[in-house]
Design an enzyme around this catalytic site. Structure first.
Site, PDB file in Angstrom:
ATOM      1  N   GLU A   1     -16.923 -81.844 -43.526  1.00 33.97           N
ATOM      2  CA  GLU A   1     -16.072 -82.592 -42.599  1.00 33.97           C
ATOM      3  C   GLU A   1     -15.277 -83.672 -43.336  1.00 33.97           C
ATOM      4  O   GLU A   1     -15.807 -84.362 -44.198  1.00 33.97           O
ATOM      5  CB  GLU A   1     -16.958 -83.252 -41.524  1.00 33.97           C
ATOM      6  CG  GLU A   1     -16.213 -84.074 -40.495  1.00 33.97           C
ATOM      7  CD  GLU A   1     -17.147 -84.839 -39.572  1.00 33.97           C
ATOM      8  OE1 GLU A   1     -16.695 -85.212 -38.478  1.00 33.97           O
ATOM      9  OE2 GLU A   1     -18.321 -85.070 -39.933  1.00 33.97           O
TER      10      GLU A   1
ATOM     11  N   LYS B   1     -12.477 -82.116 -32.321  1.00 32.54           N
ATOM     12  CA  LYS B   1     -13.905 -82.411 -32.106  1.00 32.54           C
ATOM     13  C   LYS B   1     -14.151 -82.917 -30.684  1.00 32.54           C
ATOM     14  O   LYS B   1     -13.513 -83.868 -30.223  1.00 32.54           O
ATOM     15  CB  LYS B   1     -14.342 -83.442 -33.141  1.00 32.54           C
ATOM     16  CG  LYS B   1     -15.822 -83.782 -33.153  1.00 32.54           C
ATOM     17  CD  LYS B   1     -16.101 -84.685 -34.358  1.00 32.54           C
ATOM     18  CE  LYS B   1     -17.553 -85.082 -34.474  1.00 32.54           C
ATOM     19  NZ  LYS B   1     -17.784 -85.890 -35.703  1.00 32.54           N
TER      20      LYS B   1
ATOM     21  N   CYS C   1     -19.562 -81.542 -36.884  1.00 31.38           N
ATOM     22  CA  CYS C   1     -20.625 -82.545 -37.028  1.00 31.38           C
ATOM     23  C   CYS C   1     -21.380 -82.814 -35.719  1.00 31.38           C
ATOM     24  O   CYS C   1     -22.212 -82.015 -35.331  1.00 31.38           O
ATOM     25  CB  CYS C   1     -20.065 -83.817 -37.649  1.00 31.38           C
ATOM     26  SG  CYS C   1     -21.345 -84.827 -38.450  1.00 31.38           S
TER      27      CYS C   1
END
Length: 284
Positions: free
Chosen positions: A46, A119, A156
């Site tokens: 990431e 995200k 993540c």
């Protein structure tokens, strides 16, 4: 009639710093290394362009963000993907108008940009102050039909949410990938989340009967040590490849996606789902 659809996945683990050119060159070298070893889908960590700036709230870091259009790092990896005939999910800090996202550009093996995922789950806590920088993603979950299979990617904090994994598999994902930046907790120096971090994703592999891979960074950045342990798990939840907390490099694993598909069907998890009972999942 039996068939075989094999794909080789690689994950990259690296130490990273604040210099974009250095990091992009390092990740490019590791992508090439993985490709020469036979990888077809290659996952970097990431936000690999720089240090993990979300450790602290500083307005000057917003200057690191760029739009998708003509993004130099994305364009660079599009050329590399085409040259090596590999799929590369590229994590980046996106500027879109007046808002900012923690995003991922899916680059196919012909160098084409298949789309962007933003995200969905944004963490907020000491050392991981992402809500200061990122708006919650508005793309919904994404699955891309790449040259080497249908790939779903969470970023993540997304990896801790079973709903994210299940949604992507319901959308047709054959592989789940999670680029990551995770390590020590500044306020709790004795807390090591490595094992539950891996177990959460291994749970996704088991309950969705799907290979899962995660790529993390390593090294000390400020007062945080990123603990690596990037890994690939098979559809049974067995870790089939893993790096330790200091290794920089790549690991590979091969899967027969057609055989995985048959195993998924025979387990019956999707046959026996009861969406009529899941309304509670839509409540806060």
């Amino acid at each position: 009639m039996s068939s075989s659809k094999n794909v080789t996945i690689a994950v990259i683990q690296a130490s990273l710093n604040a210099d974009i050119a250095t990091n992009v060159n390092k990740i490019s070298d590791l992508v090439s290394k993985a490709a020469y070893q036979g990888a077809q889908v290659i996952l970097p960590p990431e936000l690999f362009e720089g240090s993990y700036f979300c450790r602290e709230e500083r307005d000057y870091f917003f200057d690191w963000a760029q739009p998708v259009e003509n993004h130099p790092t994305i364009s660079h990896f599009q050329k590399l993907a085409q040259e090596l005939n590999v799929v590369i999910p590229v994590s980046f800090f996106e500027k879109s108008g007046q808002v900012y996202y923690n995003s991922l550009a899916m680059v196919d093996a012909d160098g084409s940009l298949l789309g962007v995922y933003r995200k969905s789950h944004i963490p907020d806590g000491p050392g991981y102050e992402e809500k200061f920088y990122f708006r919650g993603g508005d793309t919904g979950f994404k699955v891309w039909d790449t040259a080497f299979g249908k790939i779903g990617v969470g970023i993540c904090w997304d990896q801790w949410f079973p709903e994210c994994a299940r949604a992507m598999v319901l959308m047709g994902a054959e592989i789940l990938l999670y680029p990551t930046a995770i390590g020590s907790e500044p306020e709790e120096p004795n807390l090591n989340t490595k094992d539950p971090w891996q177990r959460a994703m291994i749970g996704h592999a088991v309950s969705n009967v799907i290979p899962v891979a995660a790529a993390n960074r390593i090294g000390l950045e400020g007062n945080q040590t990123f603990y690596g342990h990037s890994f690939v798990a098979n559809h049974r939840g067995d870790k089939v490849a893993e790096l330790n907390d200091t290794e920089e490099g790549v690991i590979l694993a091969n899967f027969d996606l057609d055989q995985v598909r048959l195993n998924r069907a025979s387990f019956g998890f999707f046959r026996d789902r009861r969406p009529d009972l899941y309304q509670v999942l839509l409540s806060p």
